[in-house]
Design an enzyme around this catalytic site. Structure first.
Site, PDB file in Angstrom:
ATOM      1  N   ASN A   7       0.860  -1.192   0.000  1.00 18.25           N
ATOM      2  CA  ASN A   7       0.000   0.000   0.000  1.00 18.25           C
ATOM      3  C   ASN A   7       0.892   1.236   0.000  1.00 18.25           C
ATOM      4  O   ASN A   7       1.544   1.535   0.996  1.00 18.25           O
ATOM      5  CB  ASN A   7      -0.895  -0.029   1.256  1.00 18.25           C
ATOM      6  CG  ASN A   7      -1.717   1.236   1.398  1.00 18.25           C
ATOM      7  OD1 ASN A   7      -1.847   2.018   0.449  1.00 18.25           O
ATOM      8  ND2 ASN A   7      -2.265   1.456   2.573  1.00 18.25           N
ATOM      9  N   TRP A   8       0.900   1.917  -1.119  1.00 23.81           N
ATOM     10  CA  TRP A   8       1.816   3.056  -1.287  1.00 23.81           C
ATOM     11  C   TRP A   8       1.355   4.320  -0.556  1.00 23.81           C
ATOM     12  O   TRP A   8       2.107   5.271  -0.437  1.00 23.81           O
ATOM     13  CB  TRP A   8       2.006   3.346  -2.766  1.00 23.81           C
ATOM     14  CG  TRP A   8       3.076   2.486  -3.382  1.00 23.81           C
ATOM     15  CD1 TRP A   8       3.667   1.393  -2.819  1.00 23.81           C
ATOM     16  CD2 TRP A   8       3.685   2.658  -4.671  1.00 23.81           C
ATOM     17  NE1 TRP A   8       4.615   0.879  -3.678  1.00 23.81           N
ATOM     18  CE2 TRP A   8       4.633   1.631  -4.822  1.00 23.81           C
ATOM     19  CE3 TRP A   8       3.491   3.558  -5.720  1.00 23.81           C
ATOM     20  CZ2 TRP A   8       5.416   1.510  -5.978  1.00 23.81           C
ATOM     21  CZ3 TRP A   8       4.262   3.434  -6.861  1.00 23.81           C
ATOM     22  CH2 TRP A   8       5.218   2.420  -6.994  1.00 23.81           C
ATOM     23  N   HIS A  96      -9.234   1.416   5.529  1.00 23.61           N
ATOM     24  CA  HIS A  96      -7.904   1.632   6.103  1.00 23.61           C
ATOM     25  C   HIS A  96      -8.015   2.644   7.244  1.00 23.61           C
ATOM     26  O   HIS A  96      -8.782   3.602   7.159  1.00 23.61           O
ATOM     27  CB  HIS A  96      -6.919   2.129   5.039  1.00 23.61           C
ATOM     28  CG  HIS A  96      -5.503   2.082   5.529  1.00 23.61           C
ATOM     29  ND1 HIS A  96      -4.993   3.033   6.385  1.00 23.61           N
ATOM     30  CD2 HIS A  96      -4.510   1.170   5.330  1.00 23.61           C
ATOM     31  CE1 HIS A  96      -3.737   2.705   6.684  1.00 23.61           C
ATOM     32  NE2 HIS A  96      -3.420   1.584   6.053  1.00 23.61           N
ATOM     33  N   GLU A 165      -4.823  -4.690  10.854  1.00 26.35           N
ATOM     34  CA  GLU A 165      -3.746  -3.720  11.029  1.00 26.35           C
ATOM     35  C   GLU A 165      -3.953  -2.951  12.339  1.00 26.35           C
ATOM     36  O   GLU A 165      -4.728  -1.976  12.366  1.00 26.35           O
ATOM     37  CB  GLU A 165      -3.743  -2.707   9.878  1.00 26.35           C
ATOM     38  CG  GLU A 165      -3.482  -3.306   8.522  1.00 26.35           C
ATOM     39  CD  GLU A 165      -2.928  -2.269   7.549  1.00 26.35           C
ATOM     40  OE1 GLU A 165      -1.810  -2.470   7.083  1.00 26.35           O
ATOM     41  OE2 GLU A 165      -3.599  -1.261   7.283  1.00 26.35           O
ATOM     42  N   GLY A 171       3.488   2.038  10.888  1.00 27.95           N
ATOM     43  CA  GLY A 171       4.562   3.020  10.744  1.00 27.95           C
ATOM     44  C   GLY A 171       5.358   3.293  12.011  1.00 27.95           C
ATOM     45  O   GLY A 171       6.120   4.258  12.069  1.00 27.95           O
ATOM     46  N   GLY A 230       5.267   1.147   4.430  1.00 26.09           N
ATOM     47  CA  GLY A 230       6.598   1.723   4.188  1.00 26.09           C
ATOM     48  C   GLY A 230       7.512   0.865   3.331  1.00 26.09           C
ATOM     49  O   GLY A 230       8.105   1.358   2.358  1.00 26.09           O
TER      50      GLY A 230
HETATM   51  P1  13P Z   1       3.546   0.200   7.555  1.00 19.72           P
HETATM   52  O1  13P Z   1       3.985  -1.089   6.928  1.00 19.72           O
HETATM   53  O2  13P Z   1       4.325   1.388   7.053  1.00 19.72           O
HETATM   54  O3  13P Z   1       3.501   0.117   9.039  1.00 19.72           O
HETATM   55  O4  13P Z   1       2.052   0.486   7.075  1.00 19.72           O
HETATM   56  C1  13P Z   1       1.098  -0.505   7.204  1.00 19.72           C
HETATM   57  C2  13P Z   1      -0.129  -0.063   6.486  1.00 19.72           C
HETATM   58  O5  13P Z   1      -0.822   0.831   6.931  1.00 19.72           O
HETATM   59  C3  13P Z   1      -0.457  -0.724   5.228  1.00 19.72           C
HETATM   60  O6  13P Z   1      -1.746  -0.436   4.837  1.00 19.72           O
END
Ligand code: 13P
Length: 247
Positions: A7-8, A96, A165, A171, A230
């Site tokens: 996911n960019w 999300h 998540e 992050g 990330g």
């Molecule tokens: P990170 O891998 O940067 O923690 O992000 C996870 C995310 O929100 C993917 O949708």
């Protein structure tokens, strides 16, 4: 089938496709490639060109979100599932935490899931608790509610994936303990099984996944793949996750 979904978020311009070209080349040479699927969700601006480029190739393009209405409407800046599908996206994320924080309610998410499926998009439905909910030991209740207020047995289960998540992990470099995560994923699958009155759809984990901690996650058999933020913006980091998962 395992899933590695990148996911960019708010990242990428046309030439960022080079990142995906490298991942695609790796995939073509990987002896394990039949065991998994690579999906990337770039921003809306890149869906059409990337989908065309990867048509009949291995990387599948999806969207990060969609509007809660079908077809066309007079909502400034909104992009409907119909429009996303028309430019080649095959998947869309829904729910999300970035979008929940900005106001997506369970009611809106229910409409998003409904119209995305109606337009033949596969849905990656995201759920997760925040730090306070975790501290108050409310994780499982929160997840049950997020599922039950949006998904129901009349939806096309085969076109739905659920991504767990935890918001506090996104992050931050923080990840749940293996025991905790295993228990949570088993709970999610149990709730989904009850919801759909049949086998649970695939359940992914997302939150600070990298090439090193994936070695821990791979020991949890119930995890069907990963939603990667990330680390999906670097071909090397993304490929390392896949390599280390199958090593
Ligand atoms: P990170 O891998 O940067 O923690 O992000 C996870 C995310 O929100 C993917 O949708």
């Amino acid at each position: 089938m395992k899933y590695f979904i990148g996911n960019w978020k708010m990242f990428g311009v046309p030439k960022s496709i080079n990142i995906l070209n490298k991942i695609n080349s790796f995939y073509l040479k990987d002896k394990n490639c039949k065991k998994y699927r690579v999906i990337v969700t770039p921003p809306y601006t890149l869906i059409e060109s990337y989908s065309k480029h990867f048509k009949n190739k291995k990387i599948i393009i999806g969207s990060q979100n969609c509007y809660q209405k079908d077809h066309f409407s007079s909502n400034t800046s909104a992009v409907s599932p119909f429009m996303i599908k028309s430019v080649g996206a095959q998947y869309t994320l829904v729910g999300h935490s970035d979008n929940r924080i900005e106001g997506d309610t369970n009611h809106m998410l229910k409409n998003k899931v409904h119209f995305a499926l109606k337009n033949n998009l596969k849905v990656v439905f995201c759920i997760g608790e925040n730090k306070k909910e975790k501290q108050n030991k409310k994780t499982l209740n929160v997840l049950t509610r997020q599922i039950s207020q949006v998904l129901d047995k009349n939806l096309k289960k085969n076109n739905i994936i659920v991504a767990y998540e935890p918001i506090w992990s996104i992050g931050t470099g923080k990840i749940p303990s293996s025991m905790e995560l295993e228990k949570t994923i088993i709970h999610i699958k149990k709730v989904l099984k009850t919801t759909f009155k049949s086998k649970s759809p695939a359940v992914l984990y997302g939150g600070s996944v990298d090439g090193s901690n994936v070695k821990i996650f791979k020991k949890i058999k119930e995890i069907d793949g990963f939603l990667i933020g990330g680390a999906s913006k670097s071909s090397k980091k993304f490929i390392d996750i896949i390599k280390n998962y199958y090593r």
